[in-house]
Motif scaffolding. Structure first.
Motif, PDB file in Angstrom:
ATOM      1  N   ARG A   1       3.244   2.804   4.164  1.00 15.84           N
ATOM      2  CA  ARG A   1       2.564   3.222   2.784  1.00 15.84           C
ATOM      3  C   ARG A   1       3.549   2.792   1.813  1.00 15.84           C
ATOM      4  O   ARG A   1       3.382   2.339   0.675  1.00 15.84           O
ATOM      5  N   ARG A   2       4.893   3.300   1.846  1.00 14.04           N
ATOM      6  CA  ARG A   2       5.728   3.307   0.633  1.00 14.04           C
ATOM      7  C   ARG A   2       6.825   2.170   0.678  1.00 14.04           C
ATOM      8  O   ARG A   2       7.102   1.873  -0.375  1.00 14.04           O
ATOM      9  N   HIS A   3       7.004   1.530   1.858  1.00 11.31           N
ATOM     10  CA  HIS A   3       7.782   0.490   1.877  1.00 11.31           C
ATOM     11  C   HIS A   3       7.380  -0.814   2.337  1.00 11.31           C
ATOM     12  O   HIS A   3       8.009  -1.626   2.697  1.00 11.31           O
ATOM     13  N   GLY A   4       5.859  -0.848   3.076  1.00  9.60           N
ATOM     14  CA  GLY A   4       5.535  -1.894   3.470  1.00  9.60           C
ATOM     15  C   GLY A   4       5.628  -3.190   2.824  1.00  9.60           C
ATOM     16  O   GLY A   4       6.331  -4.378   3.327  1.00  9.60           O
ATOM     17  N   ALA A   5       5.406  -3.595   1.627  1.00 10.99           N
ATOM     18  CA  ALA A   5       5.420  -4.521   0.928  1.00 10.99           C
ATOM     19  C   ALA A   5       6.855  -5.023   0.588  1.00 10.99           C
ATOM     20  O   ALA A   5       7.228  -6.316   0.712  1.00 10.99           O
ATOM     21  N   GLU A   6       7.814  -3.985   0.436  1.00  7.58           N
ATOM     22  CA  GLU A   6       9.183  -4.116   0.125  1.00  7.58           C
ATOM     23  C   GLU A   6       9.940  -5.025   1.212  1.00  7.58           C
ATOM     24  O   GLU A   6      10.487  -5.807   1.520  1.00  7.58           O
ATOM     25  N   LEU A   7       9.352  -4.241   2.608  1.00  6.59           N
ATOM     26  CA  LEU A   7      10.003  -4.952   3.698  1.00  6.59           C
ATOM     27  C   LEU A   7       9.600  -6.308   4.033  1.00  6.59           C
ATOM     28  O   LEU A   7      10.400  -7.193   4.430  1.00  6.59           O
ATOM     29  N   ILE A   8       8.364  -6.496   3.840  1.00  6.52           N
ATOM     30  CA  ILE A   8       7.929  -7.993   3.943  1.00  6.52           C
ATOM     31  C   ILE A   8       8.501  -8.962   3.218  1.00  6.52           C
ATOM     32  O   ILE A   8       8.925 -10.155   3.239  1.00  6.52           O
ATOM     33  N   THR A   9       8.812  -8.402   1.694  1.00  8.63           N
ATOM     34  CA  THR A   9       9.426  -9.349   0.597  1.00  8.63           C
ATOM     35  C   THR A   9      11.022  -9.435   0.779  1.00  8.63           C
ATOM     36  O   THR A   9      11.444 -10.544   0.785  1.00  8.63           O
TER      37      THR A   9
END
Length: 341
Positions: free
Chosen positions: A18-26
């Motif tokens: 929820r909090r870091h999913g997009a950041e991890l993929i980026t």
């Protein structure tokens, strides 16, 4: 976010997704020029699995939750492994030929019973038979089985009673032969399958999988309780569920100890999951045959349902915005970036 990205992030706990999913993929895309290798993906998955095993720091409640979940998970793994191992037990032989072999070709058994894991042969000598006749018949059966290659124990008298018994084993079958000094002078033969070599590895494998699964479930539950706005009612409901689960869990570990001691108190190799039939009142239905595992299984399911209710009670909304540190190994999610906070 594409489906392959969602598959990669499935290894992480929900709070991280929820909090870091997009950041991890980026970060993964930036560090690999948009072309992550299989190794990069495996590292990200490994980081996610490691996060699932992490407990909230300095939280005694989290430790207790995980400890309870590990014990329950291990017990369920024992039961599942035992059920799987039971399927490898040899089947019981036909009772009529076995009765003729044990009692002698001239004997006329009064009862023949056989099911998947048990057989029973009863031969009544009659009221005219004396105690000496009964003892001699038991010794004759002992000598007959020993002469045909069975591994037999010595004939023993039960205390001061006119009751004699011994056990014998041949290949995948173990029998106990007992002569009783009641008015009908019955000779009873009870047969059970010998535990196969495949049983213990399946039980230990189930135990290991159950312990690991229990840790994962406990860590997820501890994380949910730590951040829950309804912690107190969730803890109360969870404690009730764990109190109910304590009975079948303890029984299954008792079955494991009896297995390791090679003594289950019944004279034969009963599988571990049979311990679910040892439920005390009021968890045991008095109308249910005492050898069935239904009372223990029912208690286990009730306890799990109440514990699941505790998890639902502790549900937190997705809008919860408290920051949670994400600790990844040096090098970032794919081994090339820094830690994400």
């Amino acid at each position: 976010m594409t489906m392959p990205h969602r598959v990669l992030l499935a290894a992480f706990p929900a709070r991280i997704r929820r909090r870091h999913g997009a950041e991890l993929i980026t970060t993964l895309a930036e560090m690999t020029d948009g072309r992550p290798s299989h190794t990069d993906r495996l590292r990200l998955i490994a980081d996610g699995v490691r996060e699932r095993f992490r407990l909230p720091a300095r939280r005694p409640l989290a430790v207790l939750t995980v400890a309870a979940a590990v014990l329950v998970g291990g017990a369920i793994g024992l039961a599942v492994g035992s059920l799987a191992g039971e399927q490898t037990y040899p089947s019981m032989p036909a009772t009529a030929p076995l009765a003729a072999h044990i009692l002698g070709p001239q004997a006329q058994p009064d009862r023949l019973h056989r099911d998947r894991f048990h057989l029973e042969i009863t031969h009544n000598l009659g009221a005219a038979a004396t105690s000496s006749t009964l003892e001699q018949q038991v010794h004759d059966i002992h000598d007959r089985l020993a002469a045909t290659g069975w591994d037999v124990t010595a004939v023993e008298r039960y205390r001061s009673l006119d009751q004699w018994s011994f056990s014998a084993r041949s290949h995948g079958l173990r029998v106990s032969v007992t002569g009783y000094a009641d008015p009908h002078r019955p000779i009873e033969v009870l047969g059970y399958p010998v535990r196969p070599a495949t049983y213990l590895p399946l039980v230990l494998g189930g135990l290991l999988v159950g312990l690991l699964t229990g840790w994962l479930v406990g860590a997820a539950m501890a994380d949910r309780l730590t951040a829950s706005r309804h912690r107190v009612p969730a803890v109360v409901v969870g404690a009730v569920g764990m109190a109910i689960l304590a009975v079948p869990t303890g029984r299954l570990y008792q079955g494991l100890l009896l297995l390791l001691r090679k003594d289950n108190g019944a004279g034969f190799d009963a599988p571990i999951h049979d311990a679910l039939s040892w439920m005390p009142w009021p968890l045991r239905d008095p109308t249910t045959f005492p050898d069935t595992v239904v009372p223990g299984l029912r208690t286990l399911l009730i306890g799990l349902a109440i514990t699941a209710l505790a998890a639902v009670t502790a549900h937190r909304p997705r809008s919860d915005g408290h920051p949670v540190p994400l600790e990844l190994p040096p090098g970032g999610p794919a081994g090339q970036g820094g830690d994400v906070q």
